[in-house]
Design a protein around this motif. Structure first.
Motif, short mmCIF file in Angstrom:
data_model
loop_
_atom_site.label_atom_id
_atom_site.label_comp_id
_atom_site.label_asym_id
_atom_site.label_seq_id
_atom_site.Cartn_x
_atom_site.Cartn_y
_atom_site.Cartn_z
N ALA A 62 -0.62 5.28 -16.82
CA ALA A 62 -1.37 5.96 -17.57
C ALA A 62 -0.80 5.84 -18.93
CB ALA A 62 -0.99 7.49 -17.20
N SER A 63 -1.80 6.11 -20.02
CA SER A 63 -1.20 6.02 -21.43
C SER A 63 -0.53 7.33 -21.91
CB SER A 63 -2.40 5.61 -22.26
OG SER A 63 -3.22 6.88 -22.31
N ASP A 64 -0.10 7.15 -22.96
CA ASP A 64 0.56 8.46 -23.55
C ASP A 64 -0.61 9.53 -23.65
OD1 ASP A 64 3.06 7.16 -23.77
OD2 ASP A 64 2.84 6.71 -25.87
N ASP A 65 -1.61 9.36 -23.86
CA ASP A 65 -2.75 10.43 -24.15
C ASP A 65 -3.44 10.68 -22.55
OD1 ASP A 65 -2.54 9.50 -26.57
OD2 ASP A 65 -4.22 8.36 -26.68
N GLY A 66 -2.92 10.14 -21.50
CA GLY A 66 -3.37 10.26 -20.35
C GLY A 66 -4.43 9.52 -19.70
N PHE A 67 -4.78 8.31 -20.35
CA PHE A 67 -5.82 7.74 -20.09
C PHE A 67 -5.44 6.27 -18.91
CE2 PHE A 67 -7.64 9.73 -23.71
CZ PHE A 67 -8.81 10.12 -23.26
N VAL A 68 -6.09 5.79 -18.12
CA VAL A 68 -5.85 4.91 -17.24
C VAL A 68 -5.54 3.65 -18.04
CG1 VAL A 68 -6.63 3.47 -15.30
CG2 VAL A 68 -7.03 5.81 -15.30
N THR A 69 -4.50 3.01 -18.00
CA THR A 69 -4.35 1.79 -18.91
C THR A 69 -3.79 0.57 -18.16
OG1 THR A 69 -3.70 3.46 -20.38
CG2 THR A 69 -2.88 1.35 -20.91
N VAL A 70 -4.20 -0.74 -18.33
CA VAL A 70 -3.49 -1.69 -17.80
C VAL A 70 -2.33 -2.01 -18.63
CG1 VAL A 70 -3.88 -4.26 -17.25
CG2 VAL A 70 -5.80 -2.64 -16.68
N TYR A 71 -1.36 -2.23 -18.19
CA TYR A 71 -0.16 -2.83 -18.85
C TYR A 71 0.08 -4.00 -18.40
CZ TYR A 71 0.64 1.98 -20.25
OH TYR A 71 0.61 3.18 -20.72
N ARG A 72 0.98 -4.74 -19.27
CA ARG A 72 1.35 -6.17 -19.14
C ARG A 72 2.65 -6.09 -19.02
NH1 ARG A 72 0.59 -11.33 -23.05
NH2 ARG A 72 2.01 -12.86 -21.70
N GLY A 73 3.52 -6.57 -18.09
CA GLY A 73 4.85 -6.62 -18.08
C GLY A 73 5.33 -5.75 -16.57
N MET A 74 6.80 -5.25 -16.71
CA MET A 74 6.99 -4.39 -15.44
C MET A 74 7.28 -2.94 -16.09
SD MET A 74 8.91 -7.28 -13.42
CE MET A 74 10.50 -7.46 -14.05
N PRO A 75 7.08 -2.21 -15.08
CA PRO A 75 7.22 -0.58 -15.40
C PRO A 75 8.45 -0.10 -15.58
CG PRO A 75 6.57 -0.88 -13.00
CD PRO A 75 6.75 -2.45 -13.49
N TYR A 76 9.34 -0.81 -16.31
CA TYR A 76 10.73 -0.48 -16.50
C TYR A 76 11.21 -0.37 -18.09
CZ TYR A 76 10.78 -1.97 -11.95
OH TYR A 76 10.62 -2.25 -10.48
N ASP A 77 11.72 0.76 -18.62
CA ASP A 77 12.35 0.74 -19.88
C ASP A 77 13.95 0.23 -19.81
OD1 ASP A 77 9.94 1.85 -20.71
OD2 ASP A 77 10.92 4.12 -20.42
N LEU A 78 14.14 -0.57 -20.76
CA LEU A 78 15.59 -1.08 -20.74
C LEU A 78 16.35 -0.06 -21.73
CD1 LEU A 78 15.23 -5.10 -21.04
CD2 LEU A 78 15.80 -3.71 -19.09
N PRO A 79 17.55 -0.17 -21.70
CA PRO A 79 18.52 0.73 -22.43
C PRO A 79 18.10 0.24 -24.14
CG PRO A 79 19.89 -0.57 -21.10
CD PRO A 79 18.52 -0.76 -20.77
N ALA A 80 18.38 1.34 -25.20
CA ALA A 80 18.26 0.72 -26.46
C ALA A 80 16.80 0.77 -26.69
CB ALA A 80 18.57 -0.66 -26.88
N GLY A 81 15.77 1.63 -25.87
CA GLY A 81 14.48 1.85 -26.32
C GLY A 81 13.71 0.55 -26.05
N LEU A 82 14.12 -0.51 -25.21
CA LEU A 82 13.32 -1.43 -25.10
C LEU A 82 12.36 -1.45 -23.78
CD1 LEU A 82 15.98 -4.29 -25.53
CD2 LEU A 82 14.10 -3.82 -26.96
N ASP A 83 10.87 -1.75 -24.03
CA ASP A 83 10.04 -1.51 -22.94
C ASP A 83 10.03 -3.12 -22.42
OD1 ASP A 83 9.98 1.11 -23.68
OD2 ASP A 83 8.13 0.78 -24.57
N LEU A 84 9.59 -3.11 -20.98
CA LEU A 84 9.38 -4.53 -20.63
C LEU A 84 7.80 -4.54 -20.27
CD1 LEU A 84 12.16 -5.33 -17.79
CD2 LEU A 84 11.48 -6.65 -20.01
#
Ligand code: MN
Length: 430
Positions: free
Chosen positions: A361-383
């Motif tokens: 889901a996107s921040d606004d609550g819409f179904v969203t395709v993401y590229r990458g893996m569903p993890y956040d790394l420390p220091a605010g990095l998203d995968l």
């Protein structure tokens, strides 16, 4: 009779999108704006096709101007729909279209979607089309106030478009037109960024159509430019049918009070007034029992077309600005080798993570395709990064489908996009 005295068109990508999926057409007496939607380049293809069909002008036969204009729109719909079924990359593409044809004494309009037509007459600025959006339909049914609609998270979901279905229901309208009327056709990239009253102000205060068009595009960009912006402007003048030679002089004499006094007789009782047309349309709508109220559990009726996705956001890595340093650091060779391997592993891991996709889901609550893996790394990095944001609200999905969105299962790109497409069309079996 009326003719087009002046026109000006401009389209702008805006500040947030990488491509411009709007198209327009401006060749007197026909003017149009089409706002395409769909993944990758599909939106451009859809809006471009709509314009290509309109380029042929009105068909020679087929009844009234309204009917002939509507038949072009039906033709455009068929061609977009056929192409979207032939080519998988274009599946689900669609476009809005708002087209206006200047007749002898009136303006004929055909309209599907949320692009808009406005008229500036003397100092009164008025919208002549109704948006085919979920929220505007709810407003018309009295279920939302206009204020609520303006801030609604689903305000950009349109309920009619050319392309997604084999057939399309277009609004056709005819308005008596007058000397010195100015018309504006625009995509929602203007009206979603600039309040209507401000659009009217900018139009009134500009001394030429060119100035007006530029001011409108600038205003949308200044407000954020989150979508492609297209404006098509044209001004009418009254000329005598007798001949072009006489026209210029006549026009000069016609301006001012004389023209204003003369016009109502020209367009008078025979031509339906805008309000009557709209009233009749509204009645027709109710008579046909257009979409029964959406069920509460599932606020998106079938056939709802999501707005075009946000382009994938690719963070631009800051460019290294550090110059080479003179000072030599004494680091043991073994540490350098270890660091090198660690970096190599991280890079490999990064590339690996970018070949997978997941649905969330996107921040606004819409179904969203993401590229990458569903993890956040420390220091605010998203995968992960957004690959495609649909117009399907997660909250509206039945529980089983919602689970698909929350489980974040890793998928191939095709698999993830296909899943979302099915959700968009409301065809995924729960
Ligand atoms: Mn748009």
């Amino acid at each position: 009779m009326l003719r087009v005295a002046d026109h000006f068109e401009r389209t702008d990508t805006g500040r947030a999108r990488r491509a411009n999926e709007d198209s327009y057409f401006a060749r007197s007496p026909l003017f149009a704006v089409a706002d395409g939607m769909g993944g990758a380049q599909a939106g451009e293809v859809a809006s471009g096709l709509a314009v290509e069909v309109l380029e042929q002008g009105l068909p020679d036969e087929g009844g009234s101007i309204e009917e002939r204009l509507a038949s072009r729109v039906a033709e455009a719909n068929e061609r977009i729909n056929a192409l979207s079924r032939e080519d998988e990359r274009l599946a689900g593409m669609g476009t809005t279209v708002t087209a206006a044809y200047v007749g002898e004494h009136e303006l004929t309009v055909v309209h599907v979607g949320d692009s808009r037509l406005y008229r500036l007459r003397d100092s009164s600025f008025e919208r002549l089309t109704e948006d085919h959006t979920l929220v505007e339909e709810l407003v018309r049914q009295g279920k939302l106030t206009p204020e609520e609609a303006g801030a609604h998270p689903q305000r950009s979901i349109i309920t009619r478009a050319l392309g997604p279905e084999a057939g399309v229901q277009a609004d056709t309208l005819t308005f008596p037109a007058r000397d010195r009327d100015v018309y504006l056709i625009c995509s929602d990239g203007l009206t979603s960024m600039v309040p209507e009253a401000r659009v009217g102000q900018l139009l009134r205060s500009a001394s030429t159509l060119q100035d007006a068009g530029r001011a409108l595009v600038d205003a949308a960009n200044t407000a954020g430019g989150r979508d492609n912006i297209t404006v098509v402007l044209f001004r009418l003048e009254e000329v005598h049918a007798a001949g072009v030679g006489a026209a210029a002089g006549d026009t000069a004499r016609l301006t001012g009070a004389a023209a204003a006094a003369e016009q109502p007789t020209a367009t008078g009782a025979a031509a339906p007034r805008a309000r009557d047309v709209r009233g009749a349309l509204a009645e027709a709508d109710t008579a046909e029992g257009t979409p029964a109220e959406p069920r509460r559990a599932d606020p998106v009726p079938t056939g709802v077309v999501p707005r075009r996705p946000q382009p994938p956001s690719e963070a631009h890595a800051p460019v290294a600005t550090e110059g080479r340093r003179r000072r030599r650091l004494r680091i043991p060779a073994g540490a350098i080798v270890s660091l090198f391997f660690l970096a190599a592993i991280l890079v490999a891991f990064w590339f690996a993570s970018q070949t997978v996709y997941f649905v969330g889901a996107s921040d606004d609550g819409f179904v969203t395709v993401y590229r990458g893996m569903p993890y956040d790394l420390p220091a605010g990095l998203d995968l992960y990064s957004v690959n495609y944001e649909s117009g399907v609200p997660v909250a509206g999905l039945p529980a089983r489908q919602r689970q698909v969105v929350t489980e974040h299962q890793l998928r191939s790109r095709d698999d993830a996009q296909d899943l979302v497409r099915q959700l968009e069309r409301g065809r995924l079996q729960p």
